[in-house]
Design an enzyme around this catalytic site. Structure first.
Site, mmCIF file in Angstrom:
data_model
loop_
_atom_site.group_PDB
_atom_site.id
_atom_site.type_symbol
_atom_site.label_atom_id
_atom_site.label_comp_id
_atom_site.label_asym_id
_atom_site.label_seq_id
_atom_site.Cartn_x
_atom_site.Cartn_y
_atom_site.Cartn_z
ATOM 1 N N SER A 151 -7.989 -6.202 -29.601
ATOM 2 C CA SER A 151 -6.712 -6.272 -30.307
ATOM 3 C C SER A 151 -7.002 -6.339 -31.798
ATOM 4 O O SER A 151 -7.711 -7.235 -32.251
ATOM 5 C CB SER A 151 -5.959 -7.516 -29.836
ATOM 6 O OG SER A 151 -4.761 -7.674 -30.538
ATOM 7 N N LYS B 179 -6.086 -1.747 -29.372
ATOM 8 C CA LYS B 179 -4.663 -2.131 -29.486
ATOM 9 C C LYS B 179 -4.388 -2.489 -30.936
ATOM 10 O O LYS B 179 -5.100 -3.311 -31.514
ATOM 11 C CB LYS B 179 -4.395 -3.319 -28.561
ATOM 12 C CG LYS B 179 -3.165 -4.148 -28.894
ATOM 13 C CD LYS B 179 -2.819 -5.071 -27.729
ATOM 14 C CE LYS B 179 -2.423 -6.463 -28.181
ATOM 15 N NZ LYS B 179 -2.099 -7.355 -27.043
ATOM 16 N N LEU B 180 -3.378 -1.829 -31.503
ATOM 17 C CA LEU B 180 -3.009 -2.124 -32.885
ATOM 18 C C LEU B 180 -1.792 -3.021 -32.903
ATOM 19 O O LEU B 180 -0.785 -2.724 -32.252
ATOM 20 C CB LEU B 180 -2.679 -0.831 -33.642
ATOM 21 C CG LEU B 180 -3.762 0.245 -33.713
ATOM 22 C CD1 LEU B 180 -3.243 1.443 -34.525
ATOM 23 C CD2 LEU B 180 -5.038 -0.313 -34.347
ATOM 24 N N LYS B 181 -1.857 -4.087 -33.660
ATOM 25 C CA LYS B 181 -0.676 -4.920 -33.879
ATOM 26 C C LYS B 181 0.238 -4.164 -34.840
ATOM 27 O O LYS B 181 -0.243 -3.599 -35.843
ATOM 28 C CB LYS B 181 -1.096 -6.258 -34.483
ATOM 29 C CG LYS B 181 -1.841 -7.147 -33.494
ATOM 30 C CD LYS B 181 -0.906 -7.622 -32.393
ATOM 31 C CE LYS B 181 -1.524 -8.733 -31.573
ATOM 32 N NZ LYS B 181 -0.607 -9.239 -30.544
ATOM 33 N N ASP C 192 1.174 -3.303 -30.121
ATOM 34 C CA ASP C 192 1.825 -4.561 -29.724
ATOM 35 C C ASP C 192 2.662 -5.066 -30.892
ATOM 36 O O ASP C 192 2.135 -5.339 -31.969
ATOM 37 C CB ASP C 192 0.756 -5.602 -29.348
ATOM 38 C CG ASP C 192 1.359 -6.905 -28.830
ATOM 39 O OD1 ASP C 192 2.597 -7.005 -28.709
ATOM 40 O OD2 ASP C 192 0.570 -7.834 -28.547
ATOM 41 N N ASN D 206 4.853 -7.829 -30.668
ATOM 42 C CA ASN D 206 5.195 -9.263 -30.589
ATOM 43 C C ASN D 206 6.657 -9.534 -30.991
ATOM 44 O O ASN D 206 6.926 -10.383 -31.839
ATOM 45 C CB ASN D 206 4.238 -10.114 -31.434
ATOM 46 C CG ASN D 206 2.845 -10.205 -30.851
ATOM 47 O OD1 ASN D 206 1.907 -9.616 -31.373
ATOM 48 N ND2 ASN D 206 2.696 -10.910 -29.731
ATOM 49 N N GLU E 148 3.780 -2.560 -26.436
ATOM 50 C CA GLU E 148 3.882 -3.912 -25.881
ATOM 51 C C GLU E 148 4.950 -4.721 -26.610
ATOM 52 O O GLU E 148 4.955 -4.799 -27.833
ATOM 53 C CB GLU E 148 2.507 -4.569 -26.015
ATOM 54 C CG GLU E 148 2.385 -5.953 -25.408
ATOM 55 C CD GLU E 148 0.959 -6.511 -25.566
ATOM 56 O OE1 GLU E 148 0.020 -5.715 -25.837
ATOM 57 O OE2 GLU E 148 0.789 -7.729 -25.444
ATOM 58 N N ASP F 288 5.066 -8.526 -22.428
ATOM 59 C CA ASP F 288 4.103 -9.635 -22.542
ATOM 60 C C ASP F 288 4.935 -10.926 -22.549
ATOM 61 O O ASP F 288 5.179 -11.532 -21.501
ATOM 62 C CB ASP F 288 3.279 -9.455 -23.831
ATOM 63 C CG ASP F 288 2.398 -10.645 -24.186
ATOM 64 O OD1 ASP F 288 2.424 -11.657 -23.471
ATOM 65 O OD2 ASP F 288 1.675 -10.596 -25.211
ATOM 66 N N LYS G 22 -0.919 -12.798 -18.725
ATOM 67 C CA LYS G 22 -1.649 -13.901 -19.371
ATOM 68 C C LYS G 22 -1.412 -15.146 -18.530
ATOM 69 O O LYS G 22 -0.277 -15.622 -18.446
ATOM 70 C CB LYS G 22 -1.111 -14.155 -20.779
ATOM 71 C CG LYS G 22 -1.461 -13.108 -21.800
ATOM 72 C CD LYS G 22 -0.851 -13.470 -23.135
ATOM 73 C CE LYS G 22 -1.125 -12.372 -24.156
ATOM 74 N NZ LYS G 22 -0.257 -12.515 -25.334
ATOM 75 N N GLY H 265 -4.896 -11.602 -23.828
ATOM 76 C CA GLY H 265 -5.791 -12.605 -24.410
ATOM 77 C C GLY H 265 -5.033 -13.510 -25.351
ATOM 78 O O GLY H 265 -4.003 -13.113 -25.914
#
Ligand code: SMG
Ligand code: MG
Length: 369
Positions: free
Chosen positions: A135, A161-163, A189, A191, A214, A239, A263, A291
């Site tokens: 990540s 995985k790119l935030k 992702d 968030n 995500e 997630d 998770k 993670g």
């Protein structure tokens, strides 16, 4: 197995580099560990709550409080002797899944060590090694991001995985594709940083052949994700929203998620995580292991989980060196973009006492009544 109590321990672990997401920047991890102590071998659990309630409502100081005030006393009262009994005894308490997960993990580890069985085997492992994804946080510039991705690919990570967040989405994804080509496995992702009003922007990501987007929308917005899934062609992966096997089943049925990030901490433990794996598998929905910047303890358990047959996508299961200059266990070292599933009793690893003592900031023993 008769338990005497739990030793709670907070450790402070500096990150090798700041990790920025849409909700904040981590530079050091404040992690709550729990050790189940009884008449058999000690068992270790790791609470994945962060210092601040920004990823979820849980946070470290609250985890200490709820464990001492409610959860551990309830385990004492129930006279629990197995991990399954932990879940049942803690069921009346709403939420606090990361705290429940940590206690269950510690008891499970103690139980399995006593019986000399590995967590991997107990969960239903189907592989000896698992592929590693990484990540990658939000960076200050595109060149800095490309350098970071280049470094991880050089180390052998098989999925990036790119935030992302509004203002840092299409441009970094386009730059990574342009530089490293269509051959790399790539996903993003958010968030929870977007709303349905951003649908057109998110649809621009469809041009880049991503594995998934995500958690673009808020945690509670299951229907919003279902609607978004109709309007973008990239698969949506939840997630934060997936807090139990029941929610997972509902989200799949509603069309809100076609891939699931599992998770264990977020869902109340490894046993519930396995149930989500089973539900998803029955629906033909692929899962992967998320993670939470775990130490070598949580990492060991995640590697075991990630070796179940439904984990068909590489997880955020990376080497210790991704986050730590020095892990509290023997470091997890990647070979060929993979980590080896631990086969020893329980987690198969334990903290190195000297390192553990050095990073410990607080401990308390909480007896079982
Ligand atoms: O442990 O590799 C890891 C971190 C993976 O990005 C990661 N986790 O939303 O999936 C997620 C985040 C949650 C933690 S961000 C501080
Ligand atoms: Mg996530």
């Amino acid at each position: 197995m008769k338990l005497a109590g739990f030793e709670l321990r907070r450790v402070a672990m500096p990150l090798v580099a700041p990790f920025r997401t849409s909700f904040g920047t981590e530079t050091e991890r404040d992690i709550l560990l729990v050790k189940a102590v009884g008449d058999g071998p000690d068992g270790w659990g790791e609470c994945v709550a962060m210092s601040d309630p920004l990823y979820s409502s849980e946070y470290v100081a609250a985890a200490v409080d709820v464990m001492c005030r409610f959860l551990i006393p309830a385990l004492g009262q129930a006279g629990i002797g197995s991990a399954v009994a932990v879940g049942e005894a803690l069921e009346p308490f709403k939420g606090h899944r990361m705290s429940k997960a940590a206690l269950e993990m510690a008891v499970l580890d103690a139980e399995l060590r006593l019986e000399e069985r590995s967590l991997a085997r107990e969960l239903g492992s189907a592989a000896d090694r698992v592929p590693c994804g990484v990540s990658v946080g939000i960076h200050d510039s595109i060149p800095a991001l490309l350098d970071a991705v280049d470094g991880y690919l050089g180390q052998g990570y098989v999925r990036i995985k790119l935030k992302i967040e509004p203002g840092w989405d299409v441009e970094p994804v386009a730059a990574v594709r342009e530089r490293f080509g269509d051959g790399i496995l790539l996903q993003v992702d958010a968030n929870t940083a977007y709303t349905l009003a951003d649908t057109r922007q998110l649809a621009k990501l469809d041009a880049f052949d991503l594995l998934l987007i995500e958690q673009p929308l808020p945690e509670d917005d299951i229907l919003g994700h279902a609607e978004l899934a109709q309007r973008v062609s990239t698969p949506i992966c939840l997630d934060e929203s997936i807090t139990s096997a029941q929610v997972a089943a509902a989200a799949i049925t509603l069309g809100a998620t076609s891939v699931i990030n599992i998770k264990p901490g977020r869902v109340g433990g490894y046993l519930e995580a396995r149930k989500i794996h089973d539900v998803a598998r029955a629906h033909g929905v692929p899962v992967w292991c998320g993670g939470m910047l775990e130490t070598g303890l949580g990492r060991a358990a995640n590697i075991a989980l990630a070796s179940l047959p439904g984990f068909t996508l590489p997880g955020d299961v990376s080497a210790s060196s991704r986050f730590w200059a020095r892990d509290i266990t023997e470091p997890w070292v990647m070979a060929d973009g993979r980590l080896t599933v631990p086969q020893g009793p329980g987690l198969g690893v334990a903290p190195l006492p000297d390192v553990l003592d050095e990073v410990t900031t607080w401990t308390q023993f909480v007896p079982l009544a």
